[in-house]
Write a protein that holds these residues in place. Structure first.
Motif, PDB file in Angstrom:
ATOM      1  N   LYS A  86     -48.587  59.147-111.330  1.00  0.00           N
ATOM      2  CA  LYS A  86     -48.086  57.946-112.009  1.00  0.00           C
ATOM      3  C   LYS A  86     -46.696  58.192-112.561  1.00  0.00           C
ATOM      4  CE  LYS A  86     -51.639  55.169-112.108  1.00  0.00           C
ATOM      5  NZ  LYS A  86     -52.848  54.541-112.452  1.00  0.00           N
ATOM      6  N   GLN A  87     -46.541  59.387-113.155  1.00  0.00           N
ATOM      7  CA  GLN A  87     -45.284  59.748-113.776  1.00  0.00           C
ATOM      8  C   GLN A  87     -44.168  59.784-112.725  1.00  0.00           C
ATOM      9  OE1 GLN A  87     -46.171  63.265-116.033  1.00  0.00           O
ATOM     10  NE2 GLN A  87     -43.998  63.733-116.156  1.00  0.00           N
ATOM     11  N   LEU A  88     -44.463  60.412-111.572  1.00  0.00           N
ATOM     12  CA  LEU A  88     -43.458  60.559-110.535  1.00  0.00           C
ATOM     13  C   LEU A  88     -43.158  59.235-109.832  1.00  0.00           C
ATOM     14  CD1 LEU A  88     -44.450  63.997-109.090  1.00  0.00           C
ATOM     15  CD2 LEU A  88     -42.225  63.393-109.999  1.00  0.00           C
ATOM     16  N   GLN A  89     -44.171  58.345-109.783  1.00  0.00           N
ATOM     17  CA  GLN A  89     -43.929  57.039-109.174  1.00  0.00           C
ATOM     18  C   GLN A  89     -42.807  56.318-109.918  1.00  0.00           C
ATOM     19  OE1 GLN A  89     -47.823  55.329-109.460  1.00  0.00           O
ATOM     20  NE2 GLN A  89     -48.493  56.155-107.498  1.00  0.00           N
ATOM     21  N   VAL A  90     -42.895  56.358-111.234  1.00  0.00           N
ATOM     22  CA  VAL A  90     -41.872  55.701-112.051  1.00  0.00           C
ATOM     23  C   VAL A  90     -40.534  56.415-111.880  1.00  0.00           C
ATOM     24  CG1 VAL A  90     -41.220  55.082-114.388  1.00  0.00           C
ATOM     25  CG2 VAL A  90     -43.611  54.921-113.679  1.00  0.00           C
ATOM     26  N   GLY A  91     -40.576  57.758-111.923  1.00  0.00           N
ATOM     27  CA  GLY A  91     -39.352  58.536-111.784  1.00  0.00           C
ATOM     28  C   GLY A  91     -38.650  58.260-110.461  1.00  0.00           C
ATOM     29  N   LEU A  92     -39.439  58.165-109.423  1.00  0.00           N
ATOM     30  CA  LEU A  92     -38.898  57.924-108.087  1.00  0.00           C
ATOM     31  C   LEU A  92     -38.199  56.570-108.017  1.00  0.00           C
ATOM     32  CD1 LEU A  92     -39.182  59.799-105.691  1.00  0.00           C
ATOM     33  CD2 LEU A  92     -41.139  58.489-104.923  1.00  0.00           C
ATOM     34  N   LYS A  93     -38.866  55.596-108.580  1.00  0.00           N
ATOM     35  CA  LYS A  93     -38.317  54.232-108.582  1.00  0.00           C
ATOM     36  C   LYS A  93     -37.001  54.193-109.365  1.00  0.00           C
ATOM     37  CE  LYS A  93     -38.387  49.804-107.950  1.00  0.00           C
ATOM     38  NZ  LYS A  93     -38.006  49.343-106.622  1.00  0.00           N
ATOM     39  N   ASP A  94     -36.964  54.872-110.515  1.00  0.00           N
ATOM     40  CA  ASP A  94     -35.743  54.906-111.331  1.00  0.00           C
ATOM     41  C   ASP A  94     -34.591  55.526-110.551  1.00  0.00           C
ATOM     42  OD1 ASP A  94     -37.039  53.738-113.378  1.00  0.00           O
ATOM     43  OD2 ASP A  94     -37.370  55.588-114.535  1.00  0.00           O
ATOM     44  N   ILE A  95     -34.868  56.633-109.886  1.00  0.00           N
ATOM     45  CA  ILE A  95     -33.820  57.311-109.123  1.00  0.00           C
ATOM     46  C   ILE A  95     -33.323  56.411-107.996  1.00  0.00           C
ATOM     47  CG2 ILE A  95     -33.419  59.197-107.494  1.00  0.00           C
ATOM     48  CD1 ILE A  95     -35.136  60.959-109.317  1.00  0.00           C
ATOM     49  N   GLN A  96     -34.265  55.747-107.347  1.00  0.00           N
ATOM     50  CA  GLN A  96     -33.877  54.861-106.249  1.00  0.00           C
ATOM     51  C   GLN A  96     -32.969  53.757-106.754  1.00  0.00           C
ATOM     52  OE1 GLN A  96     -35.143  51.480-105.482  1.00  0.00           O
ATOM     53  NE2 GLN A  96     -33.946  51.444-103.565  1.00  0.00           N
ATOM     54  N   LYS A  97     -33.318  53.193-107.905  1.00  0.00           N
ATOM     55  CA  LYS A  97     -32.501  52.106-108.452  1.00  0.00           C
ATOM     56  C   LYS A  97     -31.109  52.613-108.833  1.00  0.00           C
ATOM     57  CE  LYS A  97     -35.772  50.097-111.111  1.00  0.00           C
ATOM     58  NZ  LYS A  97     -36.318  49.319-112.206  1.00  0.00           N
ATOM     59  N   ALA A  98     -31.061  53.830-109.400  1.00  0.00           N
ATOM     60  CA  ALA A  98     -29.784  54.381-109.838  1.00  0.00           C
ATOM     61  C   ALA A  98     -28.872  54.677-108.655  1.00  0.00           C
ATOM     62  CB  ALA A  98     -30.025  55.646-110.665  1.00  0.00           C
ATOM     63  N   LEU A  99     -29.432  55.217-107.557  1.00  0.00           N
ATOM     64  CA  LEU A  99     -28.603  55.635-106.430  1.00  0.00           C
ATOM     65  C   LEU A  99     -28.386  54.521-105.414  1.00  0.00           C
ATOM     66  CD1 LEU A  99     -30.071  59.193-105.748  1.00  0.00           C
ATOM     67  CD2 LEU A  99     -27.973  58.621-106.956  1.00  0.00           C
ATOM     68  N   ARG A 100     -29.220  53.499-105.465  1.00  0.00           N
ATOM     69  CA  ARG A 100     -29.182  52.376-104.532  1.00  0.00           C
ATOM     70  C   ARG A 100     -29.297  52.851-103.077  1.00  0.00           C
ATOM     71  NH1 ARG A 100     -27.334  48.101-104.771  1.00  0.00           N
ATOM     72  NH2 ARG A 100     -27.957  46.864-106.500  1.00  0.00           N
ATOM     73  N   THR A 101     -30.043  53.926-102.896  1.00  0.00           N
ATOM     74  CA  THR A 101     -30.337  54.419-101.546  1.00  0.00           C
ATOM     75  C   THR A 101     -31.551  53.654-101.019  1.00  0.00           C
ATOM     76  OG1 THR A 101     -29.625  56.603-102.240  1.00  0.00           O
ATOM     77  CG2 THR A 101     -30.920  56.494-100.216  1.00  0.00           C
TER      78      THR A 101
ATOM     79  N   GLN B 270     -52.598  51.329-101.924  1.00  0.00           N
ATOM     80  CA  GLN B 270     -52.003  50.003-102.097  1.00  0.00           C
ATOM     81  C   GLN B 270     -51.444  49.800-103.502  1.00  0.00           C
ATOM     82  OE1 GLN B 270     -53.499  47.197-103.799  1.00  0.00           O
ATOM     83  NE2 GLN B 270     -55.537  48.024-104.284  1.00  0.00           N
ATOM     84  N   GLU B 271     -52.062  50.468-104.470  1.00  0.00           N
ATOM     85  CA  GLU B 271     -51.577  50.318-105.841  1.00  0.00           C
ATOM     86  C   GLU B 271     -50.178  50.920-105.974  1.00  0.00           C
ATOM     87  OE1 GLU B 271     -53.350  51.613-110.072  1.00  0.00           O
ATOM     88  OE2 GLU B 271     -54.823  51.211-108.489  1.00  0.00           O
ATOM     89  N   GLU B 272     -50.035  52.126-105.394  1.00  0.00           N
ATOM     90  CA  GLU B 272     -48.744  52.798-105.392  1.00  0.00           C
ATOM     91  C   GLU B 272     -47.701  51.918-104.699  1.00  0.00           C
ATOM     92  OE1 GLU B 272     -48.683  57.224-105.046  1.00  0.00           O
ATOM     93  OE2 GLU B 272     -47.948  56.753-103.055  1.00  0.00           O
ATOM     94  N   ALA B 273     -48.100  51.333-103.580  1.00  0.00           N
ATOM     95  CA  ALA B 273     -47.180  50.510-102.799  1.00  0.00           C
ATOM     96  C   ALA B 273     -46.715  49.300-103.594  1.00  0.00           C
ATOM     97  CB  ALA B 273     -47.858  50.065-101.499  1.00  0.00           C
ATOM     98  N   THR B 274     -47.657  48.588-104.201  1.00  0.00           N
ATOM     99  CA  THR B 274     -47.268  47.360-104.899  1.00  0.00           C
ATOM    100  C   THR B 274     -46.478  47.677-106.151  1.00  0.00           C
ATOM    101  OG1 THR B 274     -49.498  47.353-105.817  1.00  0.00           O
ATOM    102  CG2 THR B 274     -49.069  45.839-104.023  1.00  0.00           C
ATOM    103  N   LEU B 275     -46.775  48.822-106.773  1.00  0.00           N
ATOM    104  CA  LEU B 275     -46.080  49.203-107.995  1.00  0.00           C
ATOM    105  C   LEU B 275     -44.600  49.495-107.753  1.00  0.00           C
ATOM    106  CD1 LEU B 275     -46.761  50.122-111.040  1.00  0.00           C
ATOM    107  CD2 LEU B 275     -46.513  52.416-110.100  1.00  0.00           C
ATOM    108  N   MET B 276     -44.297  50.156-106.646  1.00  0.00           N
ATOM    109  CA  MET B 276     -42.946  50.684-106.468  1.00  0.00           C
ATOM    110  C   MET B 276     -42.029  49.818-105.604  1.00  0.00           C
ATOM    111  SD  MET B 276     -44.165  54.562-105.745  1.00  0.00           S
ATOM    112  CE  MET B 276     -42.631  55.421-105.875  1.00  0.00           C
TER     113      MET B 276
END
Lengths: 265, 278, 389
Positions: C184-199, C208-214
């Motif tokens: 759960k912790q890394l899911q959020v971290g991953l999303k934050d990094i993606q948003k910051a880098l716009r990669t 499916q929960e992981e998918a819909t969350l991120m």
């Protein structure tokens, strides 16, 4: 019950110690000062070692054996490294067929192998030359060198190579930076194992020597047949020492478990 | 996930060297057969007839097979106590393994020479027995079948140790413990657990050693002399003294046939022996 | 910024876009992907979601270039990738088992790609430091890989890929080996990094929960085909077929038969009785009288009411018995039976909420406008749920 176990253990120890016994006796006799083989020696001297090194035939045969062993070990390890890499990465389907072919010389009696190698080496006109002997040694060491390298190669996660590729590594860069270092112990085992086998090989090699070239074991063989000089004890001891050092290097840098573990990495 | 990697062009060259070596090896086998079966450009069994028709050669084959069997069985029997010792010696196993490996890897000719030093008419054993006053004139310990068997056995025991030890090390140690907990005595544990599980390694050793023996040249020549010939010594003489390569090839083919038949026989015995186990 | 050498001027489209057109892949007789087409926008977080064997990993490996397709084209940044090796594509990848180089230190792992690009040592060092910092591993550069925890290894793998600034990062179930908390912790971290880098992130998962969350976009796959692609919310609210409806979120699935079809309406016969719904409730197929179908309702569309409650205007109401009651994070789930049919409801828990006890008889009410009707699943896709059960 305890009795039986400890009897078995004592027997094991006695038998174990009998394995190096003849070699140790030869080594002991090589330091004998007298003119014939004697164990235990009645006087100590290095005269037979001095004699060994002053007769140019022995240093020469020794150098030839070392050179052939080094060439054989390097070439066969390289050949098998390439083959194992290709098979594991690109052609896993032919792995077992190739293995069967590579291991087939193991089931070939050495005497017959000698005659077959004479035919092969003779065909290229290489009888009595170092390349001829090396060629035969490559065939002989092929299975012994393939196994450790293949085992090491198989244990590498293929995703490591893919990861390197994605990071921009070409086929060759990934081979150099990832595969080669991770196969290190397998390659070292192959180098030393093949080197030892080549250095000590006599049954096949004696068919391939010529007037200008002979290896140390073959020369010992021909001397043993008509001489009882303690020089033989001295040169044998030197030969044992080389093998011993190679085994210790193997133990130090790659470990010996390879020999007794069916699938050790 | 099936991972059939697409290969970059040129990588197929990597397998070329090993194929060249294999072609050379199998080519030499074919060459061997053509040498043995052809005479003056024609198919001929002349050399085989020469071998089969001489009764002194029958003795050579018999000696080779019987001695090899004796050596193989003897090596495995003698190797067992050593293998068990190494298997149970956890901390010392590596050191003890070196004591097995070094003699195994030392040149055959050097190890056989060691036995000449020991067994010769003026060798260590005869001198020792004379010194003890047990014998007055030297006992004949070599230049006979006894010498050959002693020498070959000593040469091949280390391999048997390694092969049996490899089998033993595959036994999970808790299997033995479990047997102990269930109340089996040490001997029962050995008989019902350790012994059957070590059999595959022992049998491999038996076969490999037998094959190594029937193809041996150096040890039979040095310890058997020119009177107690092995097939190997016969081949050596054809090549080195009579320069008759065709006859040497014929001998070699006989040897190959012999090892092939023996291998099939031993394999079927192994199957029967290990029947009902996987 | 794409890292690999690209011929300048060839491509005007923004870096990070992927276009997959009609891609197929077969292994022997098995068709793993059939005619897959998909567009991925630059800078988006896209998830390939599906049960194991649905073809999602194969699709990822095709994008990476480890395997070659049997038909169709993949364009990245507008450039055709056919015939290009992985090292020639502007991509990074995080592997399921991470594939960290065990003989390199943390810093060496991160620096490897930069060294291959022959950057100056000083530049490499500063980039490595910056990206280790980005993934919260500052100061751990000298560690051996074997000395790291599972979560730390994860972040090394991420830093190692991101330091090369690829326009696209492919992630093959990188979180599947971790325990739930860390995940759960890394899911959020991953999303934050993606948003910051716009990669652009292309993330493969079966969760499916992981998918819909991120994700910005979820691509639901099954049996080698894309079943539906869209924003998580859209897929949840209007699934195009029964597979998608069942795979994303919980679902009450009631076997039914179409009793009658008229202009704007159709009548369904099921364990819930005779219900009239809008004809548009039929998703992805033409309703025909007599056809077997599945009547579907999300649990939150069902409302449990006291047995005495009167039906509200237009709502359908059926009698049911409570089997079990669960409290889940601020909500209450009820498990009910209506004859042979099992139903589940979920509602926010509040002071005035109706909370029947197990065994109690109650009414279940729903708006027929929320009913969705699908064709039954084909055998190949039903298998996927068999595995999950």
């Amino acid at each position: 019950m305890v009795q039986r176990t400890s009897t078995m253990r004592l027997l094991g120890i006695a038998l174990l110690l009998s394995l190096p016994a003849p070699i140790i006796i030869v080594a002991g006799a090589s330091f004998n000062g007298g003119g014939y083989i004697q164990f235990p020696p009645d006087s100590y001297s290095l005269r037979w070692y001095v004699e060994t090194f002053t007769d140019p035939r022995w240093p020469r045969a020794f150098a030839v054996s070392l050179g052939i062993a080094a060439a054989t070990a390097v070439i066969i390890s390289a050949v098998n490294f390439m083959a194992a890499y290709y098979v594991v990465r690109y052609a896993p389907r032919i792995a077992s067929a190739l293995e069967l072919a590579i291991f087939s010389p193991l089931f070939f009696p050495h005497a017959a192998m000698g005659v077959a190698m004479v035919a092969m080496v003779g065909q290229f006109g290489l009888l009595g030359t170092a390349p001829g002997i090396i060629l035969a040694h490559l065939v002989i060491t092929l299975p012994f060198s393939y196994r450790p390298i293949h085992i090491a190669m198989r244990s590498i996660d293929p995703d490591l190579i893919r990861a390197a590729n994605v990071m921009g590594a070409s086929e060759w860069q990934a081979l150099r930076d990832i595969v080669l270092p991770l196969c290190r112990s397998g390659i070292l085992t192959s180098l030393l194992f093949a080197g030892i086998i080549s250095f000590d090989e006599v049954t096949v090699t004696m068919f391939l020597i010529g007037p200008n070239i002979t290896t140390l074991p073959v020369q010992i063989f021909s001397f043993v047949q008509d001489s009882a000089s303690p020089v033989l004890a001295a040169i044998s001891t030197i030969s044992v020492l080389v093998t011993f050092v190679a085994v210790m290097l193997l133990d130090r840098f790659a470990g010996l478990t390879f020999f007794v573990r069916r699938d050790a990495a | 996930m099936i991972t059939q990697e697409k290969s970059s062009p040129g990588t197929v060259l990597l397998i070329l060297p090993v194929l060249v070596l294999l072609v050379l090896f199998f080519g030499s086998v074919i060459h061997l057969f053509s040498n043995g079966f052809y005479d003056d450009g024609e198919f001929s069994t002349r050399y085989f007839r020469q071998i089969v028709n001489r009764s002194d050669y029958h003795m050579v084959f018999l000696r080779t097979v019987v001695s090899s069997l004796v050596v193989a069985v003897l090596s495995v029997v003698l190797a067992y106590p050593i293998a068990l010792l190494l298997w149970r010696a956890d901390r010392w196993r590596n050191t003890l393994l070196i004591v097995v490996l070094v003699p195994w890897l030392v040149s055959l000719v050097v190890r056989t020479y060691g036995w000449i030093v020991l067994l010769g008419p003026r060798g260590v054993i005869n001198e020792f027995l004379a010194w003890l006053g047990i014998i007055e004139s030297p006992v004949k310990l070599m230049f006979n079948d006894l010498g050959i068997i002693i020498g070959l056995t000593h040469v091949l025991v280390p391999f048997a140790v390694i092969s049996i030890l490899a089998s033993l090390l595959e036994i999970e140690s808790n299997l033995e413990e479990a047997s102990g907990i269930l109340g089996a005595s040490a001997f029962q544990t050995f008989r019902h657990i350790v012994w059957p599980l070590s059999l595959p390694g022992a049998f491999t050793a038996l076969m490999v050693i037998y094959l190594a023996c029937i193809g041996a040249i150096v040890t039979p020549i040095l310890l058997g002399g020119m009177t107690h010939n092995f097939v190997g010594s016969q081949i050596y003489q054809e090549v080195m003294y009579t320069f008759n390569m065709s006859k040497a090839a014929a001998w070699s083919i006989c040897l190959l046939g012999l090892s092939f038949v023996s291998l099939l026989l031993l394999k079927s015995i192994e199957r029967r022996l290990l029947k009902g186990r996987n | 910024m794409p890292v690999s050498a690209q011929p300048p001027g060839q491509d005007a489209s923004a870096p990070g876009s992927i276009e997959i057109a009609g891609v197929s892949k077969r292994y022997g007789n098995a068709e793993v992907l059939s005619n897959v087409s998909l567009g991925i926008d630059p800078g988006s977080f896209v998830t390939l979601l599906g049960p194991s064997g649905c073809g999602k990993t194969t699709l990822l490996r095709l994008i990476a270039g480890f395997i070659e397709s049997d038909g169709g084209r993949i364009r990245i940044d507008g450039r055709d990738m056919t015939g290009l090796a992985p090292q020639q594509r502007p991509i990074g990848m995080v592997f399921q088992n991470l594939a960290l180089f065990p003989h390199f230190s943390v810093a060496e792992n991160v620096a490897y790609g930069l060294k291959l690009r022959r950057l100056e040592a000083r530049e490499i060092a500063s980039k490595v430091e910056r990206f280790l910092d980005l993934v919260d591993l500052a100061g751990l550069g000298d560690r051996r890989i074997s000395q790291l925890s599972g979560g730390q290894k994860q972040r090394v793998a991420l830093a190692r890929s991101l330091v090369l600034e690829p326009s696209i990062l492919l992630l093959d179930e990188p979180l599947s080996a971790l325990d739930l908390q860390l995940r759960k912790q890394l899911q959020v971290g991953l999303k934050d990094i993606q948003k910051a880098l716009r990669t652009t992130f292309v993330f493969v998962t079966h969760d499916q929960e992981e998918a819909t969350l991120m994700s910005d976009k979820v691509v639901v796959m099954s049996a080698g085909r894309i079943q539906q692609a869209g924003a998580p919310h859209d897929i949840y609210v209007s699934p195009e077929n029964l597979f998608v409806a069942k795979f994303i979120g919980d679902l009450n699935e009631i076997p039914a038969r179409i009793a009658a079809v008229s202009d704007g309406r159709m009548a369904l016969e099921s364990a819930l009785g005779h219900i009239e719904v809008p004809r548009a409730a039929a998703r992805g197929f033409e309703p025909v009288q007599g056809k077997a179908c599945s009547l579907c309702l999300r649990p939150e569309m069902l409302e449990a009411k006291p047995a005495s409650a009167l039906p509200a205007g237009g709502a359908v109401q059926v009698k049911a018995q409570v089997v079990d009651r669960f409290a889940v994070a601020g909500a209450t789930r009820l498990l009910l039976t209506c004859g042979e049919q099992r139903l589940s409801t979920v509602a926010m828990t509040h002071a005035a909420a109706y909370l029947p006890a197990p065994g109690e008889i109650c009414q279940v009410s729903f708006d027929p406008g929320h009913v969705q009707v699908f064709e039954p699943l084909g055998a190949d896709m039903a298998k996927a749920f068999g595995e999950r059960a």
